[in-house]
Design an enzyme around this catalytic site. Structure first.
Site, PDB file in Angstrom:
ATOM      1  N   THR A 143      43.359  29.330  45.472  1.00 26.34           N
ATOM      2  CA  THR A 143      42.512  28.994  46.605  1.00 26.34           C
ATOM      3  C   THR A 143      43.254  29.294  47.897  1.00 26.34           C
ATOM      4  O   THR A 143      44.370  29.823  47.886  1.00 26.34           O
ATOM      5  CB  THR A 143      42.059  27.521  46.514  1.00 26.34           C
ATOM      6  OG1 THR A 143      41.087  27.254  47.526  1.00 26.34           O
ATOM      7  CG2 THR A 143      43.221  26.557  46.639  1.00 26.34           C
ATOM      8  N   LYS A 152      44.337  33.931  48.152  1.00 24.22           N
ATOM      9  CA  LYS A 152      43.480  34.775  47.317  1.00 24.22           C
ATOM     10  C   LYS A 152      43.778  36.261  47.475  1.00 24.22           C
ATOM     11  O   LYS A 152      43.688  37.025  46.507  1.00 24.22           O
ATOM     12  CB  LYS A 152      42.006  34.494  47.607  1.00 24.22           C
ATOM     13  CG  LYS A 152      41.559  33.108  47.168  1.00 24.22           C
ATOM     14  CD  LYS A 152      40.082  32.880  47.441  1.00 24.22           C
ATOM     15  CE  LYS A 152      39.647  31.481  46.986  1.00 24.22           C
ATOM     16  NZ  LYS A 152      38.213  31.239  47.227  1.00 24.22           N
ATOM     17  N   ASN A 161      40.552  34.914  42.695  1.00 22.45           N
ATOM     18  CA  ASN A 161      40.682  33.448  42.623  1.00 22.45           C
ATOM     19  C   ASN A 161      41.064  32.986  41.220  1.00 22.45           C
ATOM     20  O   ASN A 161      41.104  31.791  40.955  1.00 22.45           O
ATOM     21  CB  ASN A 161      39.398  32.752  43.072  1.00 22.45           C
ATOM     22  CG  ASN A 161      38.282  32.853  42.042  1.00 22.45           C
ATOM     23  OD1 ASN A 161      38.203  33.828  41.286  1.00 22.45           O
ATOM     24  ND2 ASN A 161      37.409  31.856  42.014  1.00 22.45           N
ATOM     25  N   ASP A 211      34.407  33.741  42.290  1.00 16.15           N
ATOM     26  CA  ASP A 211      33.636  33.437  43.496  1.00 16.15           C
ATOM     27  C   ASP A 211      32.523  34.463  43.685  1.00 16.15           C
ATOM     28  O   ASP A 211      31.407  34.123  44.087  1.00 16.15           O
ATOM     29  CB  ASP A 211      34.540  33.457  44.736  1.00 16.15           C
ATOM     30  CG  ASP A 211      35.436  32.240  44.848  1.00 16.15           C
ATOM     31  OD1 ASP A 211      35.059  31.168  44.344  1.00 16.15           O
ATOM     32  OD2 ASP A 211      36.520  32.364  45.458  1.00 16.15           O
ATOM     33  N   ALA A 262      37.299  33.656  50.446  1.00 13.19           N
ATOM     34  CA  ALA A 262      35.925  33.260  50.126  1.00 13.19           C
ATOM     35  C   ALA A 262      34.930  34.195  50.798  1.00 13.19           C
ATOM     36  O   ALA A 262      33.926  34.610  50.195  1.00 13.19           O
ATOM     37  CB  ALA A 262      35.682  31.813  50.552  1.00 13.19           C
ATOM     38  N   GLY A 294      29.048  23.530  48.754  1.00 12.55           N
ATOM     39  CA  GLY A 294      30.292  23.791  48.044  1.00 12.55           C
ATOM     40  C   GLY A 294      30.321  23.260  46.631  1.00 12.55           C
ATOM     41  O   GLY A 294      31.028  23.802  45.773  1.00 12.55           O
TER      42      GLY A 294
END
Length: 278
Positions: free
Chosen positions: A68, A72, A93, A108, A132, A242
């Site tokens: 995380t 990444k 990830n 992700d 992300a 999330g």
């Protein structure tokens, strides 16, 4: 993958890993499956030397590691082999120990694709330019016409805009306030920042209503409904929070780790229990 040794470990590696809920999600599931694997948090601050981290992940008792923020992009570079989503996004990830090498994956990307589907997007605003956001861009390839990127780190925003162009999108990097203003007219707003973790944080785009056709994708999960999700729900918009993302990306890990398919149902049930406690 070969059977790992009894008592093998899975890690979550990040600058704030010990405050994440991943261990609370995975350990009950592994126990219910009868596995002796143990999921552990490993705090690795930004700027730390990562050579020792990579060496540890290749040791015989390690199955895999979730990665995380802010590591990444490091994970994509550290992997010996990478999946297509990692190649496209430049971020990983999940690193799986395959004996003498690390295989990089990005669940992700799978989660964003599953939760947003292939809905066409006229304009996506990416607030945040880390791993992300890169995953979201890779998942949106082919369905978005225009992308605006902003980050407190202007260099990261410029690099992500270039990544979007490489994926065939019209893209630009803008200052934060200008991107927030554009978000109010966009068809998709992605929050890939920590904004929302604090209960007093406002919507990531600031004040004001969003477009009637807008959708909000908020990577933040917390013990409260984030202001971005609350505002989207109040306006009756499509939104993904999330918690939804956490469940979807965990489910995408199941086949990669060679776990029984029932793990997906157990993940859903366990996450619902964790969420109820919050």
């Amino acid at each position: 993958m070969e059977s790992p040794p009894i008592g093998a470990r899975l890690f979550l590696i990040g600058s704030d890993a010990s405050h994440a809920m991943s261990a609370s999600l995975w350990n009950p599931v592994l126990q219910e499956l009868g596995s002796t694997w143990r999921y552990e948090a490993w705090d690795v601050p930004a700027g730390a030397s990562m050579s020792g981290v990579r060496a540890r992940l290749l040791e015989g008792d390690v199955v895999a590691a979730n990665i995380t923020m802010p590591h990444k992009q490091w994970a994509a570079r550290a992997a010996d082999t990478v999946s297509e989503p990692v190649r496209l996004s430049g971020a990983a990830n999940l690193l799986i120990n395959r004996g003498s090498e690390l295989a990089g994956f990005n669940t992700d990307v799978a989660a964003v694709a599953a939760l947003l589907g292939d809905r066409p997007q006229r304009h996506a605003v990416m607030l945040g330019a880390g791993g992300a956001a890169r995953a979201a861009l890779a998942a949106l390839r082919g369905s978005v016409m225009r992308v605006t990127v902003a980050d407190r780190d202007t260099r990261a925003a410029t690099e992500l805009a270039a990544c979007a162009v490489g994926l065939g999108m019209a893209a630009e990097a803008l200052p934060w306030a200008e991107a927030q203003s554009q978000a109010r007219n966009a068809s998709l707003i992605v929050n890939a920042t920590p904004v929302g973790k604090g209960p007093d944080d406002g919507p990531v785009w600031g004040d004001g209503a969003l477009a009637e056709d807008a959708a909000v994708y908020d990577f933040v999960y917390a013990g409260h409904v984030t202001a971005s999700i609350a505002a989207a729900r109040e306006q009756g918009l499509t939104c993904v929070d999330g918690w939804d993302h956490l469940q979807a990306q965990a489910a995408a890990m199941v086949p990669l780790l060679g776990l029984a398919s029932e793990a997906c149902l157990l993940l859903t049930q366990t996450l619902a229990q964790i969420r109820a406690r919050h």
